[in-house]
Design an enzyme around this catalytic site. Structure first.
Site, PDB file in Angstrom:
ATOM      1  CG  MET A  81       5.265  -4.377   0.352  1.00 52.68           C
ATOM      2  SD  MET A  81       5.923  -5.693  -0.702  1.00 52.68           S
ATOM      3  CE  MET A  81       7.659  -5.690  -0.230  1.00 52.68           C
ATOM      4  CG  HIS A  82       8.124  -0.586  -1.847  1.00 53.78           C
ATOM      5  ND1 HIS A  82       9.093  -1.556  -1.667  1.00 53.78           N
ATOM      6  CD2 HIS A  82       7.275  -1.059  -2.788  1.00 53.78           C
ATOM      7  CE1 HIS A  82       8.816  -2.575  -2.484  1.00 53.78           C
ATOM      8  NE2 HIS A  82       7.722  -2.300  -3.158  1.00 53.78           N
ATOM      9  CG  ASP A 240       0.925  -4.952  -0.699  1.00 51.55           C
ATOM     10  OD1 ASP A 240       2.032  -5.470  -0.981  1.00 51.55           O
ATOM     11  OD2 ASP A 240       0.539  -3.872  -1.194  1.00 51.55           O
TER      12      ASP A 240
END
Length: 509
Positions: A81-82, A240
């Protein structure tokens, strides 16, 4: 026969798994790629590496399995992520992606908090401004690389870049978008208020879907690279941990899991929105439409053990190669030589700063209590115990919020270690189980693809039918009592060192 594919884009590599309709593994493939750290606390990767790895692994599982691509009914994507992926108007990558564990954007977090207001930011995005999140990374680029920012026409997350390369669509889904700090998490849509206050053009952002929804289909060009049939549906997928929740069956209230991957996560499902006003844990939309999850994050969980392995365990790496086994199996044997508590040695797993519960990008890893009596096995076990304590920190915050788990599952690479699972059971003082499938996020992504393709009626019904668990590892009473005393010492170490961490970060040499 009908098949589904799950693609899991991780930090160290991408794993693709081909499943049949009953979620039996037919074939799998993994391709690794590098992590770049140009400065202390920075972390970047090449989006092109992700796409090449995804395309190669999809092609490999289709070729190895010899299935007819027409029988593959859907593709699901899971990903770290991110990460910030910036594309120009032609869809070309403008710079390396600044990924989840990068800590450079502390000043930009202050800017976000000032412009939106801390309480209002948590009300909208369910989280305080954090260096790990995408919005702060974007503002860093705007301030430090204005020429690149001016060329930017599209912002994507890591797995959504792979989606773009597969389908040509600029899209995301609610679980991953929740970690951008630009989503209205309670209402599951982009926040006009946050975008306006941060002066971010909403046209940069892709369309938001629910995780099992079809977001596009495989293009002719992608089909030639992957072996997929043109027109194969690609669903939203999930971040995830949200994908891992589906892959472990954590899709109803009362269920939780602990992930020991590069980062560590304690994750609990909730059908009702629950936000920590202090921002110590993250509340995100989950992969089940209309539901959320709450999770605490340790930045350097499996990363800590990998760091120790790579720098101090050369003999185990060589021996494992000769024995054709995973070197972590030998590390477990070494760690077992040290007793509970590692002869009063502690490790703080803050190699990349920390999120839960400290929200401190400046803290760093520490061995505490080191003496001349300690040997390498003590240090090794201390690393594993320190990660377990950090996961307990997250669990304690969830308990404060009234979120309890009657069933705790373990997943991720570290979750395959019986020793580490026993540590978790003892430190948590509760049973810890694993699922029979070891595919985690890839399985979750594939289940979402199956729901989107109409193979299963819903995420919950699919998980109830397909996900099977192993018998639990029960806590050992004597160990749990010792760990309770040790954990109290552990929780006092960060407050004692907080000012020193800041002083170290500001030191100029």
């Amino acid at each position: 026969m009908e098949y589904i594919i799950g693609v899991d884009l991780g930090t160290s590599g991408t794993k693709t798994v081909l499943f049949d309709r009953e979620c039996n593994v037919i074939a799998s493939a993994t391709v690794e790629y590098p992590l770049y750290q140009p400065e202390n606390g920075w972390a970047e990767q090449e989006p092109g590496d992700w796409w090449r790895a995804a395309a190669a692994t999809i092609e490999q599982v289709i070729r190895k399995s010899r299935v007819d691509p027409a029988d593959i009914k859907g593709v699901g994507l899971s990903g770290q992520m991110h990460g910030l992926v910036m594309l120009d108007k032609e869809g070309n990558v403008l710079r390396r992606s600044i990924i989840w564990c990068d800590q450079r954007s502390g000043r930009q977090c202050g800017e976000i908090t000032e412009k939106v207001g801390r309480e209002r930011l948590i009300e909208i995005t369910a989280n305080p401004a954090l260096t790990g999140f995408t919005a702060a990374k974007l503002l860093w680029v705007r301030e430090n690389e204005p020429d690149i920012y001016k060329k930017c026409a599209h912002i994507l997350l890591p797995k959504d870049y792979v989606r773009y390369m597969l389908t040509g669509e600029f899209a995301t889904e609610v679980s991953d978008a929740s970690g951008m700090q630009l989503l209205d998490v309670p209402n599951r849509r982009w926040s006009d208020e946050v975008l306006t206050k941060l002066d971010i053009d909403p046209k940069l952002l892709g369309k938001v879907y629910e995780s099992p929804e079809v977001t596009g289909t495989v293009t002719q060009g992608a089909a030639q690279m992957t072996g997929l049939r043109p027109g194969t549906p690609v669903v939203g997928g999930a971040g995830d941990n949200a994908a891992a929740a589906v892959g472990t069956g954590v899709v109803t209230d009362g269920m939780a899991f602990t992930t020991l991957g590069t980062s560590g996560v304690v994750f609990a499902h909730t059908d009702k929105l629950s936000i920590d006003p202090r921002g110590r844990v993250h509340t995100f939309c989950c992969a089940v439409p209309g539901a959320w999850h709450v999770m605490g994050v340790t930045q350097g969980a499996g990363l800590s053990l990998k760091w120790f392995r790579d720098n101090f365990c050369y003999s185990e790496i060589v021996s494992a190669q000769g024995l054709s086994i995973d070197p972590y199996v030998l590390l477990d044997h070494q760690a077992e030589l040290s007793p509970v508590g590692c002869n009063k040695l502690f490790y703080l797993p803050y190699l990349m700063g920390e999120r839960t519960p400290h929200l401190d990008p400046d803290c760093r890893g520490v061995f505490f209590g080191l003496s001349a009596m300690h040997v390498r096995s003590d240090l090794l076990r201390a690393v594993m115990e320190g990660v377990a304590y950090s996961q307990r920190d997250s669990l304690e915050v969830l308990r404060e919020m009234g979120i309890t788990a009657s069933q705790m599952l373990a997943c991720g690479g570290g979750g395959t270690s019986p020793l580490w699972r026993q540590m978790l059971a003892d430190v948590y003082d509760c049973p810890v189980q694993t699922v029979k499938s070891k595919e985690g996020p890839a399985l979750g992504a594939a289940v979402l693809a199956g729901v989107g393709a109409g193979l299963y009626p819903s995420v919950q019904e699919a998980c109830a039918r397909l996900i099977k668990v192993n018998p639990p590892q029960e806590p050992i009473k004597e160990n749990a009592e010792k760990y309770e005393k040790l954990y109290k010492v552990y929780t006092g170490l960060y407050p004692a060192l907080r000012d020193n961490f800041k002083q170290l970060a500001e030191l100029e040499l």
